[in-house]
Design an enzyme around this catalytic site. Sequence first.
Site, mmCIF file in Angstrom:
data_model
loop_
_atom_site.group_PDB
_atom_site.id
_atom_site.type_symbol
_atom_site.label_atom_id
_atom_site.label_comp_id
_atom_site.label_asym_id
_atom_site.label_seq_id
_atom_site.Cartn_x
_atom_site.Cartn_y
_atom_site.Cartn_z
ATOM 1 C CB CYS A 97 38.205 36.150 48.080
ATOM 2 S SG CYS A 97 38.146 34.407 47.594
ATOM 3 C CG PHE A 98 36.022 37.347 42.066
ATOM 4 C CD1 PHE A 98 35.094 38.364 41.933
ATOM 5 C CD2 PHE A 98 36.208 36.471 41.003
ATOM 6 C CE1 PHE A 98 34.363 38.515 40.763
ATOM 7 C CE2 PHE A 98 35.483 36.625 39.837
ATOM 8 C CZ PHE A 98 34.560 37.642 39.711
#
Length: 367
Positions: A97-98
């Site tokens: 994810c980020f």
Amino acid sequence: MAERDDTDDYRALLLAGTPLLDTRAPVEFARGAFPGAVNLPLMDDNERHLVGIRYKQAGQQAAIALGEELVADELKAQRLAAWQAFATAHPEGYLYCFRGGLRSQTVQRWLHEAGLEYPLVLGGYKAVRRYLVDELPHSLAAMRTVLVAGRTGSGKTRVIEALPDAVDLEGLAHHRGSTFGQLPEPQPSQIDFENAVGIALMRAQERGEHTLVLEDEGHLIGRCALPEALREVMTQAPLLVVEESVESRIAVVEEDYVIDLGRRYRERWGAEGTQLHQQYLLEGLDRIRKRLGGAAHVELRAEMEAAFTAQDRDNATSHHQGWIRHLLVKYYDPMYDYQLERRDGQIMARGSRQEITEQARTMLVAQ
């Protein structure tokens, strides 16, 4: 599926082109991702927005609770099925994810509960992106950069394409680098372009190359800007200058911008593509109206329109050679000659496209 550890070996991931499952929201993925990554988000854009508001208002636990409420039941089953299909199809892959936080950990946990162990990228997208940005100067420092230069239509890209180890910047930007260089396919985002360039240079360094051959480019390739570290190196790099006759250059421009570009438009838009191709070239001419001068612009526009009309009649692209010749000789050549005089890089050699290709190939073999 055998259990594998989470990883922070970003170099190995990027060099191998490892399949990556990107669990960020679509809006994040559109801003920038890595080549070959597939976006299968935990939350869509609206769900992410709502969870973000809840986080600001009530904190992390409340945000987590809302996320699990929004992505539940049938929706959760659908997304889990997509992640399972990716993991099964790409057993060597990773997810992220980020920042490598809650979203990727949630997807990893749900996969585990479904009986699949799938590792994540520690630090997520942000850490890998930071690694690429920091690594670019090191890749450049490890290699000598040489540029293939030459007037418009001299076939510089053909030289690059003939060298198996050269890096095609225009190919990575999905643009031919001129006023008329936009292709029907969209260009990547700026971050996607920078990521692709960084990986290409890192792979060149990993192959043990001591010479990096690139096409001479301006600051922008379409709307994609060269990374500043690369641009600085290119302004000082030595040049291999391709010199071809006007007739040869006309043939290259005809092939690239009339024949090939027209084919691309037709493949993308069918029968409508022919008209869209003509409209695109006419609009390109309009964009340089001031530099051409009013009278020259009117003359060339009429000549281009007549060439398309004649091409529709007898399917011969040679009707375009008149306006191509004028643009090359009267517009592009003086501009290129002026820019070449102001270049700092040493001219290593001048020659035909074939001669420069052989020169570059010899440099790569000898390294």
